[in-house]
Scaffold this motif. Sequence first.
Motif, PDB file in Angstrom:
ATOM      1  N   TYR A 154     -17.098  -6.319   8.799  1.00  0.00           N
ATOM      2  CA  TYR A 154     -16.423  -5.112   8.608  1.00  0.00           C
ATOM      3  C   TYR A 154     -18.227  -4.778   7.947  1.00  0.00           C
ATOM      4  O   TYR A 154     -18.735  -3.135   8.110  1.00  0.00           O
ATOM      5  CB  TYR A 154     -15.396  -5.144   7.654  1.00  0.00           C
TER       6      TYR A 154
ATOM      7  N   ALA B  57       1.116  -1.656   0.188  1.00  0.00           N
ATOM      8  CA  ALA B  57       0.083   0.139   0.710  1.00  0.00           C
ATOM      9  C   ALA B  57       0.325   1.381   0.438  1.00  0.00           C
ATOM     10  O   ALA B  57       0.606   1.826   1.101  1.00  0.00           O
ATOM     11  CB  ALA B  57      -0.809  -0.325   1.282  1.00  0.00           C
TER      12      ALA B  57
ATOM     13  N   LEU C  75      -9.647   2.171   9.139  1.00  0.00           N
ATOM     14  CA  LEU C  75      -9.097   3.166   8.283  1.00  0.00           C
ATOM     15  C   LEU C  75      -9.237   2.049   6.999  1.00  0.00           C
ATOM     16  O   LEU C  75      -9.702   2.921   5.847  1.00  0.00           O
ATOM     17  CB  LEU C  75      -7.358   3.120   8.717  1.00  0.00           C
ATOM     18  N   PHE C  76      -8.588   0.773   6.683  1.00  0.00           N
ATOM     19  CA  PHE C  76      -8.881   0.397   5.002  1.00  0.00           C
ATOM     20  C   PHE C  76      -9.288  -0.925   5.310  1.00  0.00           C
ATOM     21  O   PHE C  76      -9.819  -1.228   3.827  1.00  0.00           O
ATOM     22  CB  PHE C  76      -6.876  -0.238   4.716  1.00  0.00           C
ATOM     23  N   GLY C  77     -10.399  -1.258   6.580  1.00  0.00           N
ATOM     24  CA  GLY C  77     -11.710  -1.989   6.492  1.00  0.00           C
ATOM     25  C   GLY C  77     -10.467  -3.297   7.032  1.00  0.00           C
ATOM     26  O   GLY C  77      -9.333  -3.332   6.796  1.00  0.00           O
ATOM     27  N   GLU C  78     -11.265  -4.289   7.389  1.00  0.00           N
ATOM     28  CA  GLU C  78     -11.026  -5.685   7.575  1.00  0.00           C
ATOM     29  C   GLU C  78      -9.926  -6.474   6.658  1.00  0.00           C
ATOM     30  O   GLU C  78      -9.507  -7.396   7.484  1.00  0.00           O
ATOM     31  CB  GLU C  78     -12.551  -6.233   8.575  1.00  0.00           C
ATOM     32  N   TYR C  79     -10.805  -6.625   5.388  1.00  0.00           N
ATOM     33  CA  TYR C  79     -10.340  -7.205   4.698  1.00  0.00           C
ATOM     34  C   TYR C  79      -8.691  -6.974   4.917  1.00  0.00           C
ATOM     35  O   TYR C  79      -7.616  -7.850   4.386  1.00  0.00           O
ATOM     36  CB  TYR C  79     -11.194  -7.455   3.806  1.00  0.00           C
ATOM     37  N   SER C  80      -8.726  -5.567   4.162  1.00  0.00           N
ATOM     38  CA  SER C  80      -6.885  -5.630   3.866  1.00  0.00           C
ATOM     39  C   SER C  80      -6.676  -5.341   5.183  1.00  0.00           C
ATOM     40  O   SER C  80      -5.091  -5.381   5.189  1.00  0.00           O
ATOM     41  CB  SER C  80      -7.436  -3.698   3.828  1.00  0.00           C
TER      42      SER C  80
ATOM     43  N   ARG D 282      -7.073  -8.043   7.478  1.00  0.00           N
ATOM     44  CA  ARG D 282      -6.420  -9.168   7.138  1.00  0.00           C
ATOM     45  C   ARG D 282      -4.399  -9.141   6.561  1.00  0.00           C
ATOM     46  O   ARG D 282      -4.070 -10.003   6.766  1.00  0.00           O
ATOM     47  CB  ARG D 282      -7.694  -9.211   7.320  1.00  0.00           C
ATOM     48  N   LEU D 283      -5.046  -9.130   5.307  1.00  0.00           N
ATOM     49  CA  LEU D 283      -3.949  -8.758   4.204  1.00  0.00           C
ATOM     50  C   LEU D 283      -2.946  -8.585   4.774  1.00  0.00           C
ATOM     51  O   LEU D 283      -1.608  -8.844   4.401  1.00  0.00           O
ATOM     52  CB  LEU D 283      -4.472  -8.251   2.859  1.00  0.00           C
ATOM     53  N   LEU D 284      -2.868  -7.156   5.247  1.00  0.00           N
ATOM     54  CA  LEU D 284      -1.912  -6.387   6.053  1.00  0.00           C
ATOM     55  C   LEU D 284      -0.753  -7.623   7.093  1.00  0.00           C
ATOM     56  O   LEU D 284       0.061  -7.537   6.419  1.00  0.00           O
ATOM     57  CB  LEU D 284      -2.164  -4.876   6.608  1.00  0.00           C
TER      58      LEU D 284
ATOM     59  N   LEU E   2      -4.910 -14.152   0.718  1.00  0.00           N
ATOM     60  CA  LEU E   2      -4.324 -13.646   2.112  1.00  0.00           C
ATOM     61  C   LEU E   2      -4.019 -15.400   1.656  1.00  0.00           C
ATOM     62  O   LEU E   2      -2.937 -15.653   1.818  1.00  0.00           O
ATOM     63  CB  LEU E   2      -5.465 -14.547   2.709  1.00  0.00           C
TER      64      LEU E   2
ATOM     65  N   LEU F 185       0.662   5.103   1.902  1.00  0.00           N
ATOM     66  CA  LEU F 185      -1.072   4.836   2.639  1.00  0.00           C
ATOM     67  C   LEU F 185       0.092   4.262   4.223  1.00  0.00           C
ATOM     68  O   LEU F 185      -0.471   5.003   4.862  1.00  0.00           O
ATOM     69  CB  LEU F 185      -1.811   3.660   2.352  1.00  0.00           C
TER      70      LEU F 185
ATOM     71  N   VAL G  64      -0.869   8.015   6.166  1.00  0.00           N
ATOM     72  CA  VAL G  64      -1.991   7.575   6.122  1.00  0.00           C
ATOM     73  C   VAL G  64      -1.899   7.245   7.356  1.00  0.00           C
ATOM     74  O   VAL G  64      -2.559   7.690   8.116  1.00  0.00           O
ATOM     75  CB  VAL G  64      -2.892   7.509   4.744  1.00  0.00           C
TER      76      VAL G  64
END
Lengths: 99, 226
Positions: free
Chosen positions: B60, A20, A56-61, A63-65, B125, A23, A26
């Motif tokens: 979410y 990202a 800030l980025f959503g739960e899926y993002s 988790r990815l991070l 993922l 970001l 941010v």
Amino acid sequence: MSKGQEILVKAISLALKEVAPGLEAVLEAHLKATMNKGLEVAYENPKEFKEAVSKLFGEYSARLLEMVIINKLEGRLGGNAEINSLEELVEEIKNIYGE
Amino acid sequence: MDPLELMIAASKRIAPTFLNYEIGSDVESVIYHLIKRLREDYEEFVIISFQDAYFSISRYLGAIYDDVHEVFRGAHLISVNPYLEEELKPRTSIKTKDAEIIVGRLGAELRTKSNTLFLVLGLDLYGVKYPQELPVIIPAIIRVLSSGGNNNIIISFNTKIFPESTTEMVNSFALNLFKFEVEVENSDIKRKFSVIRCPFVEYTLKSWYYTVTPKRLIFVSGSEKD
């Protein structure tokens, strides 16, 4: 900053630059505004860090991070147990560095 | 055509549809709006979720939209390597990193399905955790889900975290390819949607900036940022 904290912050910074770009500033601004802290909060309180990233980025993002951060450090830590969360990763770093 | 309508129409025409998203693009909301519009057009709705992706997305979306449970109710959920997702009581849990075993199990359960809407979440993922399995699972899963007639396959995938070879592979399998990017200007985030490939060729490489509101996605032409 402790050794473990330094390693984790570097890994987060690297992960953000990769997945990202742009970001990181941010996220740092968001952490500063909401917790008056920087990326080091991930080491002090991984759950709170994850919640801030999710907001800030959503739960899926988030988790990815989280998985990219784990992936960056898991091999270097040399443990046998599979790490599935930032909390487990921090625990593992603390065990290794005795912090 | 409005970009949401374009994605809906394109996904009905050919499959699979890849939503190539970046972190911060709020792809969860795009998925919600797509499913809300598409679901009633298909007999069945199947979610294949890797590494708790559906758990993350539904939690979410539940915080933003009142009708999330309605939109996703009754979905046939298959969880691959669930950690937290067990609490959603998936119809099937597959616990292995082996791509061929995963696809074999999916094939046995889904191969005969037709007129079905498939949503595949968390392949990225899974790919972060098991990178060597990704080149096996992507073509195989598309082959299995495409085997029935009139199936709509929507796959969200973040290519930015993978090497160029992975991006090329994903792009080569995506018959519809839509990109969701994030632009940062002075800590101000702008979200951008681009059509990379779809059957409506007049829209190829067209872009829009978009905003997510509780009711809908608002798109403005790529030349107008605000």
